[in-house]
Motif scaffolding. Structure first.
Motif, PDB file in Angstrom:
ATOM      1  N   GLY A 161      68.018  50.863  57.979  1.00 54.62           N
ATOM      2  CA  GLY A 161      67.765  50.527  59.371  1.00 54.62           C
ATOM      3  C   GLY A 161      68.174  49.101  59.673  1.00 54.62           C
ATOM      4  O   GLY A 161      68.091  48.208  58.818  1.00 54.62           O
ATOM      5  N   THR A 162      68.612  48.863  60.897  1.00 49.81           N
ATOM      6  CA  THR A 162      69.019  47.518  61.295  1.00 49.81           C
ATOM      7  C   THR A 162      67.846  46.551  61.290  1.00 49.81           C
ATOM      8  O   THR A 162      68.013  45.357  61.039  1.00 49.81           O
ATOM      9  N   GLN A 163      66.655  47.073  61.555  1.00 47.44           N
ATOM     10  CA  GLN A 163      65.478  46.216  61.675  1.00 47.44           C
ATOM     11  C   GLN A 163      65.285  45.318  60.461  1.00 47.44           C
ATOM     12  O   GLN A 163      64.991  44.131  60.588  1.00 47.44           O
ATOM     13  N   ILE A 164      65.480  45.858  59.281  1.00 44.85           N
ATOM     14  CA  ILE A 164      65.242  45.078  58.064  1.00 44.85           C
ATOM     15  C   ILE A 164      66.285  43.979  57.884  1.00 44.85           C
ATOM     16  O   ILE A 164      66.076  43.011  57.150  1.00 44.85           O
ATOM     17  N   LEU A 165      67.420  44.105  58.566  1.00 46.48           N
ATOM     18  CA  LEU A 165      68.477  43.113  58.457  1.00 46.48           C
ATOM     19  C   LEU A 165      68.228  41.880  59.323  1.00 46.48           C
ATOM     20  O   LEU A 165      68.755  40.799  59.028  1.00 46.48           O
ATOM     21  N   LEU A 166      67.453  42.010  60.384  1.00 40.86           N
ATOM     22  CA  LEU A 166      67.352  40.940  61.373  1.00 40.86           C
ATOM     23  C   LEU A 166      66.897  39.607  60.776  1.00 40.86           C
ATOM     24  O   LEU A 166      67.568  38.579  60.965  1.00 40.86           O
ATOM     25  N   PRO A 167      65.775  39.548  60.061  1.00 41.39           N
ATOM     26  CA  PRO A 167      65.375  38.240  59.518  1.00 41.39           C
ATOM     27  C   PRO A 167      66.311  37.735  58.434  1.00 41.39           C
ATOM     28  O   PRO A 167      66.467  36.520  58.258  1.00 41.39           O
TER      29      PRO A 167
END
Length: 345
Positions: free
Chosen positions: A80-86
């Protein structure tokens, strides 16, 4: 930092708001395609064994070809892209993060997690003063599109001072493909994020990508570690991303559905002001009343704490859902007219 709760897609929250709503819920609060990529049988080893590195390489190759990235070495696959954000936000030492808004709230939260001071700006030119600039393109929720030539200029500015431009292309599959930035990441100063679940209607698969210069891609890949993407997600990604015929047919179907939704709103006296073919964006003074009326009918749409006049509405997934929405909108429009007449002197 606490998780941001201001998202669509929570039927639990909807049920708490509207406990008497008829079931089943029609969830139009997300931008997820209601016509998902067809499910198919997976080999048992996709579940019973750790994913083979060769399958991850294959996925990166297919994703690079589909998105127009320079090579598979520029692609990082993630759950998922979410885990990439930080992790992407941490690629720049803590400084000033500017997010072109209003937009998806998680970008600001991720930058804060990475130690940046964060502000939202409404003027694209203000982004040039940032250490890390974030642009969602096409934007969620209003569908605003930033032009590639402007983004390239911004990326060059970021690179010249050791900063970073992050372009979130979660909805670019239904956006203007000429404006995508995936092929430009080799210039540096730029990361493009891609979401799999929205266009393919498989959000539960949890698959996303960061596309970046090879050195940065390798760094993010190393931080995620081995086996970051589950075996079933690898198989779905490889097959769906490689299915050009399905993708083209789906773009045409979604465009027709979006036009149908616009016409439905027009029949109720509501003008659609933006969006993409996966969601429509409307603004009207009595938006809270429309949100409330539809919610009471078991139809969840997206409202926003930052603007009570704004709504985002996704696509119904079946004729039964279209009929329920049409009936609910017609009833709301009738009551709206009655209230207007009662208010006349």
């Amino acid at each position: 930092m606490d998780a941001v709760a201001d998202h669509g897609g929570s039927l639990g929250r909807a049920s708490a708001l509207f406990p008497q709503a008829p079931l089943p819920w029609i969830d139009l609060s997300t931008g997820i395609n209601p016509h998902s990529y067809p499910l198919f049988d997976l080999p048992a080893t996709a579940f019973s064994r750790l994913p083979e590195p060769a399958r991850e390489r294959t996925l990166a190759e297919v994703a690079a070809a589909t998105y127009g990235a320079p090579s598979a070495a520029n692609v990082v696959s993630a759950p998922g892209t979410q885990i990439l954000l930080p992790r992407v936000a941490a690629a720049v030492k803590p400084g000033r993060a500017l997010v072109l808004g209003p937009t998806y709230a998680e970008h600001a939260r991720a930058c804060a997690i990475a130690g940046h001071t964060v502000a939202e700006v409404r003027d694209f030119d203000a982004l040039f003063s940032a250490d890390i600039a974030i642009v969602v393109n096409p934007n969620n929720p209003d569908g605003r599109v930033a032009r590639r030539r402007d983004l390239l200029e911004l990326a060059d500015k970021m690179r010249s001072k050791g900063g970073l431009l992050v372009v979130d292309e979660a909805f670019m599959e239904v956006g203007p493909l000429d404006e995508r930035m995936d092929g430009d990441v080799g210039r540096g100063g730029l990361v493009v994020l891609r979401s799999f679940g929205k266009f393919f209607g498989l959000a539960g698969v949890r698959l996303g990508f960061a596309i970046a210069a090879e050195s940065l891609a390798a760094r993010i890949h190393g931080e995620l570690g081995p086996w970051a993407v589950a075996g079933p997600a690898l198989e779905y990604g490889i097959k769906a991303l490689g299915d050009d015929a399905w993708q083209q047919a789906m773009r045409e179907r979604l465009a027709a559905d979006a036009a149908r939704l616009d016409a439905l709103f027009a029949d109720s006296g509501v003008e659609v002001g933006g969006g993409t073919s996966l969601f429509r964006y409307v603004k009207l003074p009595d938006a809270p009343a429309l949100f409330e009326t539809l919610g009471q009918q078991g139809i969840l749409i997206r409202n926003f704490i930052w603007d009570e006049t704004a709504l985002r509405v996704g696509l119904p997934g079946s004729e039964a859902e279209w009929r329920r929405l049409e009936q609910a909108l017609a009833a709301w429009a009738t009551r709206r007219q009655e209230r207007a007449m009662e208010a006349q002197p």
